[in-house]
Scaffold this active site. Structure first.
Site, PDB file in Angstrom:
ATOM      1  CG  ASP A  50      -1.972  -0.832   0.964  1.00 48.95           C
ATOM      2  OD1 ASP A  50      -2.492  -1.378  -0.298  1.00 48.95           O
ATOM      3  OD2 ASP A  50      -3.116  -0.908   1.816  1.00 48.95           O
ATOM      4  N   GLY A  51       1.975   1.148   0.653  1.00 47.17           N
ATOM      5  CA  GLY A  51       2.903   2.418   0.890  1.00 47.17           C
ATOM      6  C   GLY A  51       3.451   2.742  -0.674  1.00 47.17           C
ATOM      7  CG  ASN A  91      -2.538   6.140   4.063  1.00 47.55           C
ATOM      8  OD1 ASN A  91      -3.587   5.707   3.608  1.00 47.55           O
ATOM      9  ND2 ASN A  91      -1.404   5.193   4.338  1.00 47.55           N
ATOM     10  CE1 TYR A 128       1.647   6.195  14.349  1.00 43.69           C
ATOM     11  CE2 TYR A 128       1.731   8.083  13.402  1.00 43.69           C
ATOM     12  CZ  TYR A 128       2.207   7.573  14.116  1.00 43.69           C
ATOM     13  OH  TYR A 128       3.083   7.888  15.272  1.00 43.69           O
TER      14      TYR A 128
END
Lengths: 258, 258, 258, 258
Positions: free
Chosen positions: B34-35, B106, B149
């Site tokens: 996903d990063g 994000n 996060y």
């Protein structure tokens, strides 16, 4: 900076280095918040001195007197007090070639640096894996420390008389983020994992300046042989302060409107 | 580093700078977790390009194909896909003399540095105080970021189609540590408090390298005018992945013994 | 119980059945707490009437006037107000032979009875399994309901303008107990699991008297076609009340001594 | 139902009432899950008998043997085992005219009935107010019970050797919902508040059938003088099971895709 005598009403005040002064005292009076009292108590413990906390500012758990109760200081001379021991924890940081030990009355926090995204560690208890943490950090706390950083990270309140070592992750990549309370007989070892992990670890005892930890170190967390000694006048009860500071607040439906 | 043609089976592969390449593409294929997909999507958005994520490694929310499903790439040529827009948020960092903008798919995390103990900030919404935070940090997240996060810090799962800005404190000195979901029309302003605060702030967009923020800055968080565009094959459903990754795991009584 | 005219200063007050009265009104004034306003709004919605809440007692999110602000009632006559719509959710309880529908402005709670230990249910979203819950219950909440029962169970605060359906488990036997916010287009189905499950389910809309649910029922949760209409004077902002009631309290270090 | 002798291979099996049987035993073997072992241990404690748990089904914390390890039963005859004591708690329910006592190895839960919306109670510790709870209930738990109902309600994991009484609210109307761990020397008193409170209380020990509590009762929670005695073969460690069941699961990024 030699000791300078200061005379008023026949009493003498000596100014000298904190460390030197400790050697000549019968007890330590710490004036400030819980942070100041903790800092003093950690130094005092090396000389086996008890500490009396006098609160300035916000309500704390550790002070015995408020600034408007100084007349009660006479109790010290009269011996009308008890000394309560509080368990401390230590972190032994070991590499192949060296080791150092940090002691804490509140907590040992192992965290990422500001440029690192995460810590990636294993925690073992008496040699067996308890948990892996991909997280911003892990806090190991004493009972006294349960109302400090560990509480911010989601931990429970622990009566100061319940000997235990709390382990609370900070922002874990995990479905389970609760505190685990270990028996104070346990020895916990934290090790950084190497795979995919180029991040640094930092260790801070009681919120003091963080120490950078080499990634090949192991950190052994256990109950310290030393115990902080706090003077207790018996007038303040942990649960009363708990109610005032925490439990009795936060009743979210209680604001009355005009 | 000029572009180098590479020929196989009549096709040509050009190697060139990522930024230059973007200008010549019809779409971006991002291979990774996903990063990686987020990183690509943020660059692609400047050229209004859609992104297809191909997953390598752990299950993610954003990839549409696994590495063993590459035959489905023909859908791209056939036009058998939809493009789904995902809201982004931006942080405008303003001082008297300058300003800069960071965009995130994000989250925007405002945190303490490694040598600072805490951030001490006010958050206002359309000019009115919403909350003060004494904390390790505050995370502002998009719906897509709700499973990143913000989730580690205790936040809820938010369906990617629910436009909103989540605010989740990290280790707050407060009894209330829940996420607040703001309407995407709101403008949030974060300001460091001066009193008793000598600590630095750092800001990181999507976990990228943190930027040090001057204490006299104000940080304006709001929905970005840009939206990331992700290619969707319609075979993977957010709630399925949610069940596989998160909700369907963690049933703590489910381990069968022999 | 016929309608009885009551005259003072030329005005007439008619006492009649609540339901009958609704048919003759232009708007409803609800005096009480959020519970009273919600109850009134749910009845008013059937007659498409807007509701003005006047607060008595504790600070709420839904009232527009305090009891000492009654002079502002003239705004109603002057037309100086807006009407804000708030999404509601419904639970359709279906068995083979019958069905009934409950509507809620705050929440639908599906819980165990007092003699049952647990509920054991599956939740599917558009036909796919999202989660199983072994729990004391599950709460489905509107944005308005996010500060009610769902908050007690650990859920986030949701801006009332963010259309969504929150799902929050109560005491789940699971490592993951966070709220999931579903898009309001989704249809969620809750079904009791038969295996090892002799426990009853109860369903309560907005904290009203629970209904016993047959174990072979399915409960379909979705956005209602109806929306509650609340009169808004524009003077009170959700985030201000949030700060007063919740976020601005609970700063656990703030109690000053002496 | 007289005792019926049953002979196989020279051994005799007597069927008789559970309570009668206890009087003639040297130890109790409980076959089932943690619930069964707890139930047996509570009865066994009245006769001062140790209990060996044999697990059937899901992994538990209390069993010492799995069903495929029955050959190890010979240890019982050889005396190759230790007996580990586990603290229990009791609830003394007092009115003006009568009192009764319930004992629990896991927990005492004080909850609302299914038709009541809430409990509204004060908790005092040694005579001083600790907290008021407007909540669905409050759980008082032993260390062994920390991984049972208290965990579902958000509580920490407590090493079984740390003597303590945990207090964990269920869905409190409060900003603070953490567990408080009391010293086992403390006596806690729970009282229903009368004002605005027409709701019933129910008390359940270890998840057993709830008892309805009169609103004018007071419930005294304290460490029991009795301790459950569980046979320990030393092969299973609490932290190993903790890792298997809880901590080692839930790593939310760990699902590998093909």
């Amino acid at each position: 900076r030699a000791s300078r005598p200061y005379v008023r009403d026949g009493a003498r005040v000596h100014f000298c280095e904190f460390i030197d002064a400790m050697g000549r005292m019968d007890l330590v009076i710490a004036i400030g918040g819980d942070g100041t009292i903790i800092h003093s108590a950690k130094h005092a413990v090396k000389h086996n001195l008890p500490v009396l906390g006098i609160n300035v500012g916000r309500l704390g758990f550790l002070a015995q007197l408020e600034s408007n109760e100084l007349h009660q200081l006479s109790r010290l001379v009269q011996g009308r007090y008890t000394v309560r021991k509080h368990m401390m924890i230590e972190a032994k940081i070991q590499t192949d070639s060296e080791q150092m030990v940090c002691v804490a009355l509140n907590d040992i926090a192992i965290t990422k640096g500001d440029l690192s995204r995460i810590i990636d560690v294993d925690v073992t208890c008496n040699g067996k894996l308890v948990s892996e943490y991909h997280a911003d950090g892990v806090i190991f706390s004493t009972p006294v420390g349960s109302t400090a950083y560990a509480m911010s990270a989601g931990g429970p309140v622990v009566d100061p008389s319940i000997a235990s070592i709390g382990m609370t992750p900070i922002c874990p990549h995990s479905l389970f983020s609760r505190t685990v309370l270990f028996s104070p007989e346990k020895e916990l070892v934290v090790r950084a994992k190497y795979i995919n992990n180029h991040n640094d670890l930092y260790l801070s005892a009681d919120g003091e300046r963080p120490i950078k930890i080499r990634r090949d170190s192991q950190i052994v967390i256990r109950k310290s042989d030393l115990a902080a000694r706090l003077i207790d006048f018996g007038d303040r009860d942990f649960y009363e302060i708990l109610n005032l500071k925490i439990l009795g607040r936060g009743q979210r439906n209680e604001i009355e409107t005009a």
